[in-house]
Design an enzyme around this catalytic site. Structure first.
Site, PDB file in Angstrom:
ATOM      1  N   HIS A  80       0.844  -1.206   0.000  1.00  0.00           N
ATOM      2  CA  HIS A  80       0.000   0.000   0.000  1.00  0.00           C
ATOM      3  C   HIS A  80       0.876   1.252   0.000  1.00  0.00           C
ATOM      4  CE1 HIS A  80      -2.855   3.049   1.190  1.00  0.00           C
ATOM      5  NE2 HIS A  80      -3.792   2.236   0.748  1.00  0.00           N
ATOM      6  N   GLU A  93      -3.580   2.052  -7.263  1.00  0.00           N
ATOM      7  CA  GLU A  93      -3.973   3.178  -6.418  1.00  0.00           C
ATOM      8  C   GLU A  93      -2.975   4.318  -6.616  1.00  0.00           C
ATOM      9  OE1 GLU A  93      -6.532   1.806  -2.886  1.00  0.00           O
ATOM     10  OE2 GLU A  93      -4.458   1.594  -2.273  1.00  0.00           O
TER      11      GLU A  93
HETATM   12  P1  13P Z   1      -9.237   6.758  -0.082  1.00  0.00           P
HETATM   13  O1  13P Z   1     -10.464   6.067  -0.668  1.00  0.00           O
HETATM   14  O2  13P Z   1      -9.474   7.371   1.245  1.00  0.00           O
HETATM   15  O3  13P Z   1      -8.615   7.692  -1.083  1.00  0.00           O
HETATM   16  O4  13P Z   1      -8.159   5.601   0.162  1.00  0.00           O
HETATM   17  C1  13P Z   1      -7.875   4.708  -0.856  1.00  0.00           C
HETATM   18  C2  13P Z   1      -6.966   3.666  -0.349  1.00  0.00           C
HETATM   19  O5  13P Z   1      -5.834   3.941  -0.012  1.00  0.00           O
HETATM   20  C3  13P Z   1      -7.493   2.299  -0.222  1.00  0.00           C
HETATM   21  O6  13P Z   1      -6.477   1.400   0.100  1.00  0.00           O
END
Ligand code: 13P
Length: 248
Positions: free
Chosen positions: A92, A161
């Site tokens: 992450h 992400e």
């Molecule tokens: P947000 O939806 O708060 O932007 O976070 C996304 C995330 O990091 C999920 O792992």
């Protein structure tokens, strides 16, 4: 559609509110006979034995690549086994960029949990300055995050992400997501999620993009009623014509 819907609690919710959340979601999935995969990643302190729906999976946001030992502040698989946890988030962006895990650390962790058969949700994504350099740099950056990672592992789910979209309220555009997912899908066969400021109101549009197999949601998923609606949207085949009650 039938998409994967995942909630990353990050450093939010208590033991009590996590249990309420998981019980509510299980009840909802039982009542509605939800068949798509749903994941919840609570904080480690809230791990416990839960009676959950068969399509609901509770995972851990992080663990160290050991069974047990002297690693102050970390937990290993002995602690996860106590709760039957067999799912983990690895790579992450908050662990890479805030906590400072290197690609080498991450690959070691990946291979350890892979050797134990864990379901791994492996996260990749570029920071803003890389995005601004263009698509070639962005893909180059993401592909480096695959160093040491077996992309053919059968228990793998990948989450794209973009760092600049996480927790900022600025989701990537439909075009951004479509472009990156198309390129990534040429390299991987694992399901591919999008994450980064996904909101309830915009969820259906994101899930309808080609090569998006689901979403990994932070902030907008922490409210159990909103998360139920997300699961509902993800569980439908085809698009939904009814209006989803959402504020943002
Ligand atoms: P947000 O939806 O708060 O932007 O976070 C996304 C995330 O990091 C999920 O792992």
């Amino acid at each position: 559609m039938k998409k994967i819907i995942a909630s990353n609690f990050k450093t939010n919710h208590t033991r009590k509110s996590t249990r309420e959340f998981i019980d509510t979601i299980t009840q909802y999935m039982d009542d509605e006979s939800i068949k798509n995969d749903v994941y919840i990643f609570p904080p480690t302190t809230a791990l416990d034995q839960f009676n959950i729906n068969e399509n609901l999976n509770i995972g851990v946001q992080n663990a160290y690549n050991v069974k047990n030992g002297s690693f102050t502040g970390e937990i290993g698989t002995e602690q996860l086994d106590e709760f039957g946890i067999k799912t983990i988030l690895i790579g992450h962006s908050e662990r890479r960029h805030v906590i400072g895990e290197s690609q080498k650390d991450i690959a070691l962790k990946y291979n350890y949990f892979k050797s134990l058969g864990y379901k791994i949700i492996y996260c990749v994504g570029e920071p803003l300055e890389v995005k601004e350099e263009g698509l070639t740099s962005t893909l180059g950056y993401i592909f480096e995050q695959f160093d040491g990672i077996d992309l053919d592992y059968e228990n793998l789910v990948i989450a794209y992400e973009p760092v600049w979209a996480i927790g900022t309220g600025i989701s990537a555009t439909i075009e951004d997501i479509a472009t990156i997912h198309k390129k990534l899908k040429k390299k991987i066969t694992a399901p591919l999620l999008y994450g980064g400021s996904v909101k309830l109101c915009g969820l259906q549009d994101i899930l309808e993009i080609d090569n998006v197999d689901g979403v990994l949601v932070g902030t907008a998923s922490w409210d159990k009623d909103d998360f139920k609606k997300m699961i509902y949207i993800g569980s439908k085949t085809g698009s939904i014509n009814e209006k989803i009650d959402c504020k943002n």
